[in-house]
Every structure is written in C-alpha cells, then in structure tokens.
Scaffold this motif. Structure first.
Motif, PDB file in Angstrom:
ATOM      1  N   TRP A   1     -47.981  37.463  36.516  1.00 52.10           N
ATOM      2  CA  TRP A   1     -49.029  37.791  35.556  1.00 52.10           C
ATOM      3  C   TRP A   1     -49.877  38.963  36.018  1.00 52.10           C
ATOM      4  CZ3 TRP A   1     -54.416  36.279  36.389  1.00 52.10           C
ATOM      5  CH2 TRP A   1     -54.638  35.658  37.623  1.00 52.10           C
TER       6      TRP A   1
ATOM      7  N   SER B   1     -48.742  36.712  31.517  1.00 51.46           N
ATOM      8  CA  SER B   1     -50.006  37.033  30.852  1.00 51.46           C
ATOM      9  C   SER B   1     -49.816  36.955  29.345  1.00 51.46           C
ATOM     10  CB  SER B   1     -50.478  38.444  31.224  1.00 51.46           C
ATOM     11  OG  SER B   1     -50.804  38.524  32.592  1.00 51.46           O
ATOM     12  N   SER B   2     -50.740  36.289  28.679  1.00 49.99           N
ATOM     13  CA  SER B   2     -50.737  36.243  27.229  1.00 49.99           C
ATOM     14  C   SER B   2     -51.241  37.564  26.674  1.00 49.99           C
ATOM     15  CB  SER B   2     -51.641  35.101  26.747  1.00 49.99           C
ATOM     16  OG  SER B   2     -52.034  35.300  25.408  1.00 49.99           O
TER      17      SER B   2
ATOM     18  N   GLU C   1     -50.817  33.078  23.429  1.00 54.33           N
ATOM     19  CA  GLU C   1     -51.503  32.166  24.344  1.00 54.33           C
ATOM     20  C   GLU C   1     -50.814  30.810  24.381  1.00 54.33           C
ATOM     21  OE1 GLU C   1     -56.044  30.548  25.079  1.00 54.33           O
ATOM     22  OE2 GLU C   1     -55.727  32.475  24.061  1.00 54.33           O
TER      23      GLU C   1
ATOM     24  N   LYS D   1     -51.369  39.710  20.184  1.00 60.45           N
ATOM     25  CA  LYS D   1     -51.278  38.271  19.902  1.00 60.45           C
ATOM     26  C   LYS D   1     -49.833  37.780  19.917  1.00 60.45           C
ATOM     27  CE  LYS D   1     -52.539  34.820  16.389  1.00 60.45           C
ATOM     28  NZ  LYS D   1     -53.219  34.581  15.095  1.00 60.45           N
TER      29      LYS D   1
ATOM     30  N   GLU E   1     -52.662  38.148  23.900  1.00 62.23           N
ATOM     31  CA  GLU E   1     -53.849  38.057  23.048  1.00 62.23           C
ATOM     32  C   GLU E   1     -55.065  38.715  23.681  1.00 62.23           C
ATOM     33  OE1 GLU E   1     -54.694  34.472  20.790  1.00 62.23           O
ATOM     34  OE2 GLU E   1     -52.721  33.693  21.330  1.00 62.23           O
ATOM     35  N   GLN E   2     -55.184  38.612  25.001  1.00 58.40           N
ATOM     36  CA  GLN E   2     -56.373  39.133  25.680  1.00 58.40           C
ATOM     37  C   GLN E   2     -56.455  40.652  25.655  1.00 58.40           C
ATOM     38  OE1 GLN E   2     -56.042  38.369  30.060  1.00 58.40           O
ATOM     39  NE2 GLN E   2     -53.927  37.839  29.572  1.00 58.40           N
TER      40      GLN E   2
ATOM     41  N   ALA F   1     -48.554  29.354  27.603  1.00 56.28           N
ATOM     42  CA  ALA F   1     -48.891  28.037  28.146  1.00 56.28           C
ATOM     43  C   ALA F   1     -47.682  27.110  28.113  1.00 56.28           C
ATOM     44  CB  ALA F   1     -50.050  27.431  27.356  1.00 56.28           C
TER      45      ALA F   1
END
Length: 392
Positions: free
Chosen positions: A30, A348-349, A333, A358, A351-352, A337
């Motif tokens: 990540w 890493s998602s 996200e 997204k 979305e951030q 998960a």
C-alpha cells in the motif's frame, strides 16, 4: 552488469515499519515506500556519520547545494541556482507550510484528482478549501481537462494550485506543452503553482520527467518546487528534502514559512544521505528503475491475462500500479477491505485520491519479484472470491 540484488527479499517486520506493521499472514503493498535497501553509497555515508558518535545540531553545507544542482543538471537538464534551494525536512511539511504562508483561510487550493491523498490533508487541516479539477480518463489514459482547469483557476478565491509531476497515483509524466499551458493559465489568473516532484527519478528506462520550473519564464517565476531523494532512494524516514523557489519575493515568503514552522533544519543524517545519493547513487538508481519497470510490466501482463474485469493503467513513472476495477462495480474501499480480509493482501483504496479513484486500487510494485508474484496471486484470488460472492 551491476552487483545490485533486488531479487533478495528484505525482512522488515519488527523494525517499526509503518508499512509492515501488519498481521503475520498479511502482505502490505500500500504505502509508497520500497522494500529494497537503499544504495550502498548511502548506507556507507550513514554508517560513517554514525561512527563519529556525536549528533549535534547540523548545518547545510555547500556540498548539499552542489549535489542537488549537479544531479538536476545532469539528469533533468535543469540549471538550479544555489540561492533557489532551501532545505526542508520533507515534501509534505513543505506543502503544508506553503499552503499556510501563501493562502488565507477559506481560500481555494486546486488539485487534479485522483491525486496523492495527503494533498487533501495539507489543505483541509489548515482551513483552506479543496477545489478538484478531475483528470479526464478515456481509453485507459489520463489527460487534463483544460476547460475545467481554467474555469476553476479563474475563480478569484483560487490562489494556489498543487501540481503532481510526475502524477501519483496514475504514473503520468506531463509533457512540456501540457506544463507550459498550465503555467500560462496560472499566470493569467494569478494562481501560484506548487509542484510536487518527489517521484521524478522513478521513471521508465528511456523516459524522463520535465521540471515545471524549467519550461518557461512564467513557470519559473510563478512556481515553488518540492524535490527530494526520499522516494528514489527509500529515505523517507531520514526526513530530507529541498524546496526550489527561483523568484526572490516568493522565496522569501517560503523561507519565512519553513523557518516559522521549524521544518528547515536537518537532522544529523539528512545531509550526508542526500549528498551520497545524488553524487554516488546514479548507477544503483538506473538498475533500480530497470527492475521496477520490469515489475510494472509483470503487473500489467498478469492482470490482463489472469484477472478479468481489472486493468492496470499503463504508466511511465512511480513504482505504483493503478488498477481500474470499474467493471466490478465495487467501491474501492469495500473491495480493498474484502481482498485484505480474504487473502491478506493490503492495497490502497483509490477513494482517498478523489476523482474517479472510487473505482481503483493502488498497488506498490517496489519489492522483490517473488514477493510481487505472491501479491498478484493474492489479488487474483481476492478478485475471484469477490466476483463469486457478489455475482459480478
């Protein structure tokens, strides 16, 4: 031939590593730091400094300025004058300090999303407003929507633009014409450019980035550039960076901000490590980049062949792969998960990072090939389980 062994995994567990502070069965891919030891010349310089045994207050010597100047001239064909350079403990502290010094509360700071998530923190934590100008994503490639960019730069409340060059997470190297057009628009609308160029030395063999300040007089006089050896040489924990500000009035403001915020003094190892990297680390870095981009090619080929409904976006910079999962209709996200829970792979998602992030995941390729292959197998397993469970 070189003697650098990037295939040998380095065990980072039990070293207080942010990246590797995970469960025993988990594989972290990540945060953007590498699993390779830094260049031998850098390690030798740190050992020599450590053997001295006294770690008092440290100055910034001429050798530090010369190391940056020589590297940027030789590698990036950009002549940096000594007076333009200011030491800083890191690119993120510099960005936050500059946001505070050059803007006022409630003013807008423009960013091009999806983009490095900490930009949001540096803006929002200081009471400023994030203004997104989303990148256009078509046929697996990113471009700037200049109509949207100019509309938002023209907002009188927009006073600063943070440029990511090369761009994280999409791995885009902006060309001269693109950078020149950004520079013209920012000059026209009186918006200062803060260019984060920390990933500039991690480029595909045969590719090179263009320093924003090198493009034109307007770009040079209306910009602040953050650079460092930390991404290329895996030195983030040593807190060493530089800020380049050609315009003297702008430079004085930045210098005052960095000193007021107490982020302009080096620790005992920050100078020696940077000097060693930029004066003796070139051969190691070339070998590293060749290895990293073989890793990236492996990711692209494996994903295309083995993982339906996912695409690795081709890129020319960074050691990060940006995975398009739009066809899975899964918010990143939740998908990240799920993969972590089922396989232990920690990504890493997207979305951030804002924008259409997204629907994306970010994977760190900077590890030995055997570890990367393990990560890809886990990714395949996780996506397959997700598709089965969700009926995608």
């Amino acid at each position: 031939m070189n003697n650098f062994d990037f295939d040998r995994p380095v065990d980072r567990r039990g070293t207080n590593s942010l990246k590797w502070d995970v469960e025993e069965n988990e594989l972290p891919m990540w945060v953007a730091d590498m699993d390779f030891q830094t260049a031998p010349a850098v390690r030798q310089a740190i050992l020599k400094r450590a053997e001295h045994g006294v770690f008092g207050y440290t100055i910034v010597p001429d050798a530090w300025y010369e190391a940056y100047r020589t590297w940027w001239k030789a590698r990036h064909d950009f002549e940096i004058e000594k007076d333009w350079l200011i030491f800083c403990t890191g690119v993120v502290p510099a960005i936050s300090s500059i946001v505070r010094k050059l803007t006022t509360p409630a003013e807008k700071v423009l960013i091009q999303t999806p983009v490095y998530n900490i930009f949001f923190n540096s803006i929002l934590n200081n009471g400023r407003v994030v203004l997104e100008s989303p990148l256009a994503y078509e046929s697996g490639a990113y471009q700037i929507d200049f109509d949207d960019l100019e509309e938002k730069l023209a907002d009188p409340q927009t006073t600063l633009m943070i440029l990511c060059n090369p761009h994280n997470p999409v791995g885009k190297i902006w060309d001269v014409k693109t950078l020149e057009r950004i520079g013209e628009l920012c000059w026209k609308h009186h918006v200062c450019v803060l260019s984060d160029e920390i990933h500039c030395d991690i480029t595909a063999p045969g590719c090179s980035y263009v320093p924003f300040a090198s493009v034109s007089q307007k770009c040079r006089e209306n910009s602040i550039t953050c650079i460092a050896p930390t991404k290329a040489f895996n030195l983030a924990g040593l807190q060493t960076a530089a800020v380049v500000v050609p315009d003297p009035v702008l430079r004085h403001k930045v210098w005052r901000g960095l000193n007021t915020d107490e982020v302009a003094e080096p620790n005992a190892f920050a100078i020696d490590a940077a000097v060693a990297a930029f004066t003796e680390g070139g051969e190691w870095l070339d070998a590293l980049c060749a290895y990293l981009f073989e890793n990236k090619r492996l990711v692209e080929e494996y994903v295309a062949k083995e993982i339906p409904n996912v695409t690795a976006v081709p890129s020319q910079a960074t050691y990060l792969s940006w995975l398009d999962c739009t066809a899975l209709s899964a918010p990143a996200e939740a998908l990240a998960a799920f993969i972590r829970e089922k396989t232990g792979l920690y990504l890493s998602s997207g979305e951030q990072y804002g924008g259409q992030g997204k629907w994306f995941l970010r994977l760190n390729d900077a590890c030995s090939r055997s570890v990367l292959e393990d990560g890809l197998h886990r990714l395949k397993e996780g996506i397959a389980l997700y598709r089965k469970e969700k009926g995608v």
